[in-house]
Each structure stands twice: as structure tokens, then as C-alpha cells.
Design a protein around this motif. Structure first.
Motif, PDB file in Angstrom:
ATOM      1  N   GLY A 184      78.099-102.418  20.934  1.00 39.00           N
ATOM      2  CA  GLY A 184      77.156-101.428  20.415  1.00 39.00           C
ATOM      3  C   GLY A 184      77.646-100.012  20.618  1.00 39.00           C
ATOM      4  O   GLY A 184      78.073 -99.332  19.676  1.00 39.00           O
ATOM      5  N   GLU A 185      77.653 -99.568  21.877  1.00 39.60           N
ATOM      6  CA  GLU A 185      78.113 -98.208  22.192  1.00 39.60           C
ATOM      7  C   GLU A 185      79.553 -98.017  21.729  1.00 39.60           C
ATOM      8  O   GLU A 185      79.952 -96.922  21.347  1.00 39.60           O
ATOM      9  CB  GLU A 185      78.049 -97.947  23.705  1.00 39.60           C
ATOM     10  CG  GLU A 185      76.689 -98.192  24.348  1.00 39.60           C
ATOM     11  CD  GLU A 185      75.602 -97.280  23.834  1.00 39.60           C
ATOM     12  OE1 GLU A 185      75.853 -96.081  23.716  1.00 39.60           O
ATOM     13  OE2 GLU A 185      74.502 -97.784  23.547  1.00 39.60           O
ATOM     14  N   ILE A 188      79.956-100.523  17.133  1.00 39.03           N
ATOM     15  CA  ILE A 188      79.552-101.667  16.290  1.00 39.03           C
ATOM     16  C   ILE A 188      80.792-102.473  15.870  1.00 39.03           C
ATOM     17  O   ILE A 188      81.118-102.603  14.680  1.00 39.03           O
ATOM     18  CB  ILE A 188      78.729-101.223  15.041  1.00 39.03           C
ATOM     19  CG1 ILE A 188      77.684-100.167  15.409  1.00 39.03           C
ATOM     20  CG2 ILE A 188      78.069-102.426  14.380  1.00 39.03           C
ATOM     21  CD1 ILE A 188      76.560-100.637  16.298  1.00 39.03           C
ATOM     22  N   CYS A 217      72.914-106.505  21.129  1.00 38.58           N
ATOM     23  CA  CYS A 217      73.021-107.286  19.887  1.00 38.58           C
ATOM     24  C   CYS A 217      72.097-108.492  19.857  1.00 38.58           C
ATOM     25  O   CYS A 217      71.945-109.134  18.816  1.00 38.58           O
ATOM     26  CB  CYS A 217      74.466-107.696  19.647  1.00 38.58           C
ATOM     27  SG  CYS A 217      75.176-108.734  20.941  1.00 38.58           S
ATOM     28  N   GLY A 325      78.998-103.948  11.093  1.00 35.67           N
ATOM     29  CA  GLY A 325      77.828-104.545  11.724  1.00 35.67           C
ATOM     30  C   GLY A 325      77.252-105.739  11.035  1.00 35.67           C
ATOM     31  O   GLY A 325      77.766-106.210  10.017  1.00 35.67           O
ATOM     32  N   LEU A 329      71.992-104.203  13.033  1.00 30.88           N
ATOM     33  CA  LEU A 329      72.828-103.470  13.996  1.00 30.88           C
ATOM     34  C   LEU A 329      74.004-102.959  13.176  1.00 30.88           C
ATOM     35  O   LEU A 329      75.007-103.649  12.997  1.00 30.88           O
ATOM     36  CB  LEU A 329      73.295-104.428  15.102  1.00 30.88           C
ATOM     37  CG  LEU A 329      74.177-103.911  16.227  1.00 30.88           C
ATOM     38  CD1 LEU A 329      73.528-102.752  16.951  1.00 30.88           C
ATOM     39  CD2 LEU A 329      74.479-105.018  17.221  1.00 30.88           C
ATOM     40  N   GLY A 331      76.716 -99.933  11.645  1.00 29.00           N
ATOM     41  CA  GLY A 331      77.502 -98.749  11.943  1.00 29.00           C
ATOM     42  C   GLY A 331      78.073 -98.143  10.674  1.00 29.00           C
ATOM     43  O   GLY A 331      78.585 -98.847   9.808  1.00 29.00           O
ATOM     44  N   THR A 352      69.086 -91.256  13.457  1.00 33.59           N
ATOM     45  CA  THR A 352      70.139 -92.232  13.747  1.00 33.59           C
ATOM     46  C   THR A 352      70.800 -91.789  15.051  1.00 33.59           C
ATOM     47  O   THR A 352      70.463 -90.735  15.592  1.00 33.59           O
ATOM     48  CB  THR A 352      71.215 -92.250  12.640  1.00 33.59           C
ATOM     49  OG1 THR A 352      71.770 -90.938  12.530  1.00 33.59           O
ATOM     50  CG2 THR A 352      70.629 -92.678  11.305  1.00 33.59           C
ATOM     51  N   ALA A 355      77.769 -93.575  18.064  1.00 40.32           N
ATOM     52  CA  ALA A 355      78.486 -94.551  18.892  1.00 40.32           C
ATOM     53  C   ALA A 355      79.942 -94.091  18.884  1.00 40.32           C
ATOM     54  O   ALA A 355      80.281 -93.115  18.207  1.00 40.32           O
ATOM     55  CB  ALA A 355      78.350 -95.956  18.314  1.00 40.32           C
ATOM     56  N   ARG A 361      75.198 -95.053  14.405  1.00 38.22           N
ATOM     57  CA  ARG A 361      74.477 -96.320  14.526  1.00 38.22           C
ATOM     58  C   ARG A 361      73.155 -96.246  13.781  1.00 38.22           C
ATOM     59  O   ARG A 361      72.404 -95.288  13.934  1.00 38.22           O
ATOM     60  CB  ARG A 361      74.193 -96.638  15.987  1.00 38.22           C
ATOM     61  CG  ARG A 361      75.059 -97.742  16.531  1.00 38.22           C
ATOM     62  CD  ARG A 361      74.749 -97.998  17.980  1.00 38.22           C
ATOM     63  NE  ARG A 361      74.938 -96.795  18.786  1.00 38.22           N
ATOM     64  CZ  ARG A 361      74.673 -96.737  20.085  1.00 38.22           C
ATOM     65  NH1 ARG A 361      74.173 -97.782  20.700  1.00 38.22           N
ATOM     66  NH2 ARG A 361      74.886 -95.624  20.765  1.00 38.22           N
ATOM     67  N   LEU A 363      69.803 -98.400  13.423  1.00 36.54           N
ATOM     68  CA  LEU A 363      69.092 -99.504  14.069  1.00 36.54           C
ATOM     69  C   LEU A 363      67.614 -99.492  13.685  1.00 36.54           C
ATOM     70  O   LEU A 363      66.758 -99.107  14.479  1.00 36.54           O
ATOM     71  CB  LEU A 363      69.219 -99.373  15.596  1.00 36.54           C
ATOM     72  CG  LEU A 363      70.624 -99.212  16.171  1.00 36.54           C
ATOM     73  CD1 LEU A 363      70.579 -98.686  17.597  1.00 36.54           C
ATOM     74  CD2 LEU A 363      71.373-100.525  16.150  1.00 36.54           C
TER      75      LEU A 363
END
Ligand SMILES: *Cc1c(COP(=O)(O)O)cnc(C)c1O
Length: 388
Positions: A184-185, A188, A217, A325, A329, A331, A352, A355, A361, A363
Motif C-alpha cells: 500500500g504505502e 500499490i 489490502c 492495483g 485499492l 494507484g 486522495t 504513496a 492512492r 481508496l
């Protein structure tokens, strides 16, 4: 001035309330919230079922010690185990606590079978497992560990995607490999199915444990309840957090029967972990997001949104480099630094978050409406059109 320590570069915006996918700011503006508290508000803001669960429980009982039975926690643990590979669950309050508990479970397992020296954890270099002392050293990130020495022993890292390097790092003291199925960080970045399968095989061959960090995730974010499910493998230990509380702080570590045997009374504990308030909300979230129809809807929304985003990428190749992604999730990798683009999206009413690797990102809540996705697409298109 602010009396909060400056650990964040906060945007100059605060919110009065939220409803569904929208946040209403004190500046009078309305924002489409595609940050979702970083994959936390899995059902958007003030979902009636979650509000109801919390309200009802708040009048009955907030907190009791884990020295007593907590039926609401038993209920959630059962749901999590019935739905997944897991045999048992330990509840925590956050993601970092969950990843640390995962490490404890792995080490304790080897201790319990008479191999206490098998305690090294292998992680992806510059991955993210939280901000506690152990979790930052697990990530091996210079940025996160700088100034927080001494370096904690017991962790080793390998470069994302480099299987050969990984194999070389495994030695007789290795206890487990811990990776995020979708970083994630980290921007993605997905571990492909074949690679997860290889990881499982490798762990079996070397008799070590596979920890999959599904804090970001997991909980239907990827379109499957767990992101690893698509690869058909079974991990040994899975820390979760973010989405399971829908905004109420909950973390947990799920484990199979084999490793659970090491966790005997007194080996772990948490004052707040799994308290009744948290557990009723977790149960309410679980009932909605683990439903097959709900998951199919996430998949369909994702397919639609990703195809439209890819069209935007084709229209603005000088701005958008790659769409990444799975599920919701997502990117948006830009050609250059993404900060200004995020500001512009915000000015246009879309929230948003950044990352690594110049990625924005996206989400949305998992129950986002198609019309809301369209609204976001329109805003992204407008910002691209006027972006220099
Ligand atoms: C957010 C996150 C964590 C840490 O969670 P906190 O609740 O902030 O402690 C750990 N692992 C992953 C993959 C995350 O995304």
C-alpha cells in the motif's frame, strides 16, 4: 498555533461530518472522500448499521478486561476463522500492533518446538508494517528508522521481486517471511499470484512461516476478502486492521492451528484489544463486507473504474504513467511528483492520498456508488486537462 506535535504535514482542512462517500468540511465545501481514512472507512461515513451497532452497545457495556469472556469478540473471531484459513485470532487495536503480534506468534512457535534461535524475520526492503520500533526496523526503511536507533536485530530485508536474492537471505535462523500481498504505502505494488505460490512453496521447503500483512489490502479491499485468496495459497499468519473496524480502531492477527499452539496463557495480551465496543462494530462490518454479493459488486466497480482510469492514462500519457492495483485499492502513478496533482484534485472536491513512487492512492469506500466513481473520473479528467 497547534499543540499537536508536528509529525504530520496536515492539509489545512477539517471536517464537520461525513455521510456515505462524502465529507463535509468546516469551510462549507463538500468532498468526495477517496482516502477513506487510508482504507479504514470501508463502508463510508456514518453507515446506519455501524452507527446502530455502536449506539446500542454504548448503552450496555464499553469495556471489560480480557480476563473475562467477551462474547462479541468470540463471535467476530468465529466469523473470521469460518471465512478464512485461520484457526484462531488475537485482537489488537491497530495495524502495527497486529504485525508485531504476528512476529511474536512466529517466534513463539519456533520457541515452542525447541528452536528458539529460529527468530529472524525476512521482509521486503522499504515495505510498510507500521511505526512501532519493531515494525520500522522490519521495513528496513532509512527514512522511517533514521534517528530511532539502535537498530533492532532480528530483521532482514530483500528487494521486491527478487526471488534469487530472497532465497539467499534464508538461513537456519530464519523464522518467517513477511510481505504485503499488495504494497500500500509502497505504491500499490502487487505480488503476482505465481510469486505468492512460489513464496508458499519456498516456505514449505525451508520449513519457515509465511506472514501476509493484509492490514491495508485485506477485508475485501482487493475484491476478495483477502488479497492472497486469488493465488489459492494458505498463509500461516495474517495481521489485519484498517478496514475491519470501518473507522473504529481494531487490529487482529489470524493464525493457523500449527502456530496457534505456541500462544499459551500469558504469552500475549492487550488491555483494550477486542473490547465490546470495537467488537460489535467489527461484527457489523464483517457481516456486510464478507458477503459474496458485496464482493462481486466491489469487483464490478473495480473493473469499470480501472478501465476508465486506463482510458485517462491513454489520453494523458504525459501526466499519468501507470494505473495500478486491484479491487478498490488503486494507484495512479504520475510521471512526476504527485503533490501538486493531489492538491488540484482536492481543490476540485476529490480527496486522495499519496504513496511511494509518485503514486496517488485512490481508496473509495467499498460501497461506493457508480455515480460517485463517475464524478471522481470527471474531476481527474478536468485536473489532467488543465495540468502543466
Ligand atoms: C497501515 C499499515 C500498517 C500499520 O497500521 P497502523 O494502524 O497505522 O499501526 C501495517 N501494515 C500495513 C500493510 C499497513 O498498510
Amino acid at each position: 498555533m497547534s499543540y499537536l506535535a508536528k509529525t504530520y504535514n496536515r492539509k489545512n482542512i477539517a471536517f464537520k461530518y461525513g455521510k456515505g462517500s462524502y465529507l463535509y468540511a468546516t469551510n462549507g465545501k463538500k468532498y468526495l472522500d477517496f482516502v477513506s481514512g487510508i482504507a479504514v472507512n470501508s463502508l463510508g461515513h456514518s453507515h446506519p448499521k455501524l452507527v446502530d451497532a455502536l449506539k446500542k452497545q454504548s448503552k450496555k457495556l464499553w469495556h471489560v478486561s480480557n480476563a473475562f469472556q467477551i462474547p462479541e469478540g468470540e463471535k467476530l473471531a468465529k466469523k473470521l476463522c469460518k471465512k478464512t484459513f485461520a484457526h484462531s485470532v488475537i485482537f489488537q487495536n491497530s495495524g502495527a500492533e497486529a504485525t508485531e503480534a504476528a512476529i511474536k506468534v512466529a517466534r513463539r512457535y519456533f520457541y515452542s518446538i525447541g528452536k528458539p534461535k529460529k527468530n529472524q524475520i525476512l521482509c521486503v526492503k522499504n515495505s510498510f508494517h507500521g511505526r512501532t520500533i519493531a515494525a520500522i526496523f522490519a521495513s528496513g526503511s532509512k527514512k522511517m528508522t533514521e534517528g530511532f536507533g539502535p537498530k533492532l536485530p532480528g530483521f532482514n530485508t530483500f528487494i521486491f521481486g527478487n526471488h534469487e536474492a530472497l532465497k539467499k537471505k534464508i538461513n537456519k535462523n530464519t523464522a518467517a517471511i513477511m510481505v504485503e500481498p499488495i504494497m500500500g504505502e509502497g505504491g500499490i505494488k502487487e505480488i503476482p499470484d505465481w510469486c505468492l505460490k512460489e513464496l508458499r512453496k519456498l516456505c514449505d521447503k525451508k520449513k519457515i512461516l509465511l506472514i501476509l500483512d493484509e492490514v491495508q489490502c485485506g477485508i475485501s479491499r482487493s475484491g476478495d476478502f483477502f488479497a492472497f485468496e486469488k493465488s489459492k495459497i494458505k498463509p500461516d499468519i495474517v495481521p489485519i486492521a484498517k478496514g475491519i473496524g470501518g473507522g473504529f480502531p481494531i487490529g487482529a492477527v489470524l493464525m493457523n492451528k500449527k502456530v496457534a499452539s505456541g500462544m499459551t496463557p500469558g504469552t500475549h495480551g492487550s488491555t483494550f484489544g477486542g473490547n465490546p465496543l470495537a467488537m460489535v462494530v467489527g461484527n457489523a462490518v464483517m457481516d456486510i463486507v464478507s458477503n459474496r454479493k458485496f464482493l462481486n459488486n466491489v469487483k464490478n466497480l473495480s473493473k469499470y473504474f480501472l478501465s476508465k482510469l486506463n482510458k485517462l492514462k491513454d489520453r494523458y500519457p504525459n501526466i499519468i504513467r501507470e494505473i495500478r492495483g486491484r479491487g478498490l485499492l488503486i494507484g495512479l502513478q504520475l510521471q512526476k511528483d504527485q503533490s501538486k496533482f493531489i492538491e488540484k484534485l482536492m481543490d476540485n472536491g476529490l480527496l486522495t492520498i499519496r504513496a511511494s513512487e509518485n503514486v496517488i492512492r485512490i481508496l473509495p469506500p467499498l460501497n461506493v456508488k457508480k455515480t460517485e466513481l463517475n464524478r471522481a473520473l470527471k474531476i481527474i479528467n478536468n485536473v489532467c486537462k488543465n495540468f502543466s
